[in-house]
Design a protein around this motif. Structure first.
Motif, mmCIF file in Angstrom:
data_model
loop_
_atom_site.group_PDB
_atom_site.id
_atom_site.type_symbol
_atom_site.label_atom_id
_atom_site.label_comp_id
_atom_site.label_asym_id
_atom_site.label_seq_id
_atom_site.Cartn_x
_atom_site.Cartn_y
_atom_site.Cartn_z
ATOM 1 N N ASP A 59 0.831 -1.208 0.000
ATOM 2 C CA ASP A 59 0.000 0.000 0.000
ATOM 3 C C ASP A 59 0.866 1.259 0.000
ATOM 4 N N GLU A 60 1.982 1.213 0.712
ATOM 5 C CA GLU A 60 2.872 2.369 0.769
ATOM 6 C C GLU A 60 3.490 2.640 -0.609
ATOM 7 N N ALA A 61 3.889 1.582 -1.294
ATOM 8 C CA ALA A 61 4.469 1.744 -2.625
ATOM 9 C C ALA A 61 3.427 2.251 -3.617
ATOM 10 N N LEU A 62 2.201 1.738 -3.516
ATOM 11 C CA LEU A 62 1.132 2.216 -4.398
ATOM 12 C C LEU A 62 0.882 3.709 -4.200
ATOM 13 N N GLY A 63 0.982 4.142 -2.941
ATOM 14 C CA GLY A 63 0.814 5.564 -2.663
ATOM 15 C C GLY A 63 1.847 6.410 -3.391
ATOM 16 N N ILE A 64 3.063 5.891 -3.500
ATOM 17 C CA ILE A 64 4.129 6.595 -4.221
ATOM 18 C C ILE A 64 3.851 6.591 -5.729
ATOM 19 N N VAL A 65 3.494 5.426 -6.264
ATOM 20 C CA VAL A 65 3.236 5.303 -7.701
ATOM 21 C C VAL A 65 2.060 6.174 -8.116
ATOM 22 N N PHE A 66 1.016 6.217 -7.288
ATOM 23 C CA PHE A 66 -0.198 6.952 -7.627
ATOM 24 C C PHE A 66 -0.073 8.463 -7.417
ATOM 25 N N GLN A 67 1.111 8.914 -7.020
ATOM 26 C CA GLN A 67 1.308 10.368 -6.899
ATOM 27 C C GLN A 67 1.239 11.044 -8.268
ATOM 28 N N LYS A 68 1.521 10.270 -9.313
ATOM 29 C CA LYS A 68 1.445 10.791 -10.674
ATOM 30 C C LYS A 68 0.380 10.024 -11.446
ATOM 31 N N THR A 69 -0.155 10.666 -12.484
ATOM 32 C CA THR A 69 -1.147 10.032 -13.344
ATOM 33 C C THR A 69 -0.811 10.353 -14.791
ATOM 34 N N HIS A 70 -0.825 9.331 -15.645
ATOM 35 C CA HIS A 70 -0.650 9.576 -17.080
ATOM 36 C C HIS A 70 -1.738 10.533 -17.564
ATOM 37 N N ASP A 71 -1.390 11.384 -18.518
ATOM 38 C CA ASP A 71 -2.407 12.265 -19.104
ATOM 39 C C ASP A 71 -3.570 11.462 -19.681
ATOM 40 N N ASN A 72 -3.250 10.323 -20.309
ATOM 41 C CA ASN A 72 -4.317 9.539 -20.948
ATOM 42 C C ASN A 72 -5.176 8.783 -19.935
ATOM 43 N N GLN A 73 -4.809 8.877 -18.646
ATOM 44 C CA GLN A 73 -5.620 8.264 -17.583
ATOM 45 C C GLN A 73 -6.483 9.292 -16.863
ATOM 46 N N LYS A 74 -6.417 10.543 -17.294
ATOM 47 C CA LYS A 74 -7.193 11.600 -16.650
ATOM 48 C C LYS A 74 -8.527 11.774 -17.352
ATOM 49 N N VAL A 75 -9.578 11.973 -16.563
ATOM 50 C CA VAL A 75 -10.929 12.087 -17.116
ATOM 51 C C VAL A 75 -10.991 13.202 -18.152
ATOM 52 N N GLY A 76 -11.511 12.862 -19.335
ATOM 53 C CA GLY A 76 -11.687 13.838 -20.400
ATOM 54 C C GLY A 76 -10.571 13.904 -21.410
ATOM 55 N N PHE A 77 -9.518 13.099 -21.237
ATOM 56 C CA PHE A 77 -8.375 13.124 -22.152
ATOM 57 C C PHE A 77 -8.843 12.813 -23.579
ATOM 58 N N GLN A 78 -8.522 13.694 -24.527
ATOM 59 C CA GLN A 78 -8.854 13.527 -25.945
ATOM 60 C C GLN A 78 -10.268 12.972 -26.111
ATOM 61 N N ILE A 79 -11.209 13.656 -25.516
ATOM 62 C CA ILE A 79 -12.553 13.098 -25.353
ATOM 63 C C ILE A 79 -13.222 12.729 -26.670
ATOM 64 N N GLU A 80 -13.025 13.513 -27.717
ATOM 65 C CA GLU A 80 -13.670 13.180 -28.994
ATOM 66 C C GLU A 80 -12.971 12.018 -29.705
ATOM 67 N N LYS A 81 -11.653 12.028 -29.717
ATOM 68 C CA LYS A 81 -10.902 10.942 -30.344
ATOM 69 C C LYS A 81 -11.153 9.623 -29.622
ATOM 70 N N GLN A 82 -11.146 9.666 -28.286
ATOM 71 C CA GLN A 82 -11.359 8.456 -27.504
ATOM 72 C C GLN A 82 -12.776 7.914 -27.654
ATOM 73 N N ARG A 83 -13.721 8.804 -27.949
ATOM 74 C CA ARG A 83 -15.105 8.378 -28.167
ATOM 75 C C ARG A 83 -15.186 7.397 -29.335
ATOM 76 N N GLU A 84 -14.420 7.653 -30.395
ATOM 77 C CA GLU A 84 -14.421 6.765 -31.560
ATOM 78 C C GLU A 84 -13.847 5.388 -31.208
ATOM 79 N N VAL A 85 -12.774 5.377 -30.432
ATOM 80 C CA VAL A 85 -12.157 4.107 -30.014
ATOM 81 C C VAL A 85 -13.115 3.335 -29.113
ATOM 82 N N SER A 86 -13.736 4.040 -28.168
ATOM 83 C CA SER A 86 -14.645 3.389 -27.225
ATOM 84 C C SER A 86 -15.890 2.853 -27.916
#
Length: 258
Positions: A59-86
């Protein structure tokens, strides 16, 4: 601080017949933090032929890893382009389920949830990044920031999508069994992940350029064969195989709950 909790047996079949395999380096990963060991020791199970890293994060290591988030993992990333893939993902499910409650586990940028909602499903999301869950709730969606096996959804789930998620879970069989108990009979499970059982995986591994051997958040490398057998063990019939457009060397599998 203990970074990884070591497996003493195969996390899929519980066999103790496990041996050291490939060695990966996650130091170039975008979420890498020097507090986390850069070496990833992969293990092979001689019993069921599954490959997994030698331990999962504490859990401690996960806390360190989760301090950052990929842009493509953030809500709304490339919302129109991703809509086509989804939309292409949703369309693969429609022959089996065209309505009901759609649960997306590890929803990341939220595109599958948004698109499932557009297709008429009652969309619910689960993600372990609290910021993502907060944004999703603000957008009016039901969203949970906890392990899916611990959530009471108050109704049976018609569709579950786990897009590039199962390989992040320390004990996948436990989660699949929990999902089986939460889904309606004939419910549809959509899964994507890297596939070790193809020529590209073999060549990139031989050339020491396989991107997944140093994938910081991954605990498992599944073959198509081992994934199909695991699904069968957990009460699912794999009914469709395809190639993912989301990430390199990945497969998409549709399975139905027995």
């Amino acid at each position: 601080m203990e970074m990884r909790i070591l497996y003493d047996c195969c996390p899929l079949c519980s066999s103790s017949e496990i041996i050291k395999s490939l060695l990966g380096d996650c130091s170039k990963h975008r979420l890498y933090n020097k507090a986390v060991p850069s070496e990833m020791q992969w293990m092979d199970c001689n019993e069921c032929e599954h490959q997994f890293v030698n331990g999962y994060f504490s859990d401690e290591a996960l806390g360190i890893v989760f301090q950052k988030t990929h842009d493509n993992q953030k809500v709304g990333f490339q919302i129109e382009k991703q809509r086509e893939v989804s939309a292409k993902i949703i369309e693969k499910v429609l022959p089996y389920k065209s309505s009901g409650t759609w649960l997306d586990i590890g929803f990341g940028n939220g595109s599958i949830l948004f698109t499932a909602d557009e297709f008429g499903f009652d969309a619910i999301g689960v993600d372990l990044r609290k910021d993502n869950v907060d944004v999703m709730k603000q957008l009016g969606f039901e969203a949970h920031c906890q392990l899916v096996e611990n959530i009471d959804f108050k109704r049976d789930i018609s569709v579950v999508s786990m897009m590039d998620v199962l390989e992040h879970i320390p004990y996948p069989k436990e989660v699949l069994n929990a999902l089986h108990s939460k889904m309606e009979k004939g419910g549809c499970l959509m899964i994507s992940m890297p596939n070790t059982e193809n020529l590209i995986w073999k060549l990139t591994t031989e050339q020491n350029v396989n991107p997944y051997l140093g994938e910081l958040e991954h605990y498992h490398n599944f073959s198509r064969t081992r994934l199909f057998s695991l699904l069968e063990e957990c009460g699912f019939d794999a009914v469709k195989y395809g190639i993912s457009e989301r990430y390199r060397i990945c497969m998409e599998v549709v399975a139905l709950r027995k």
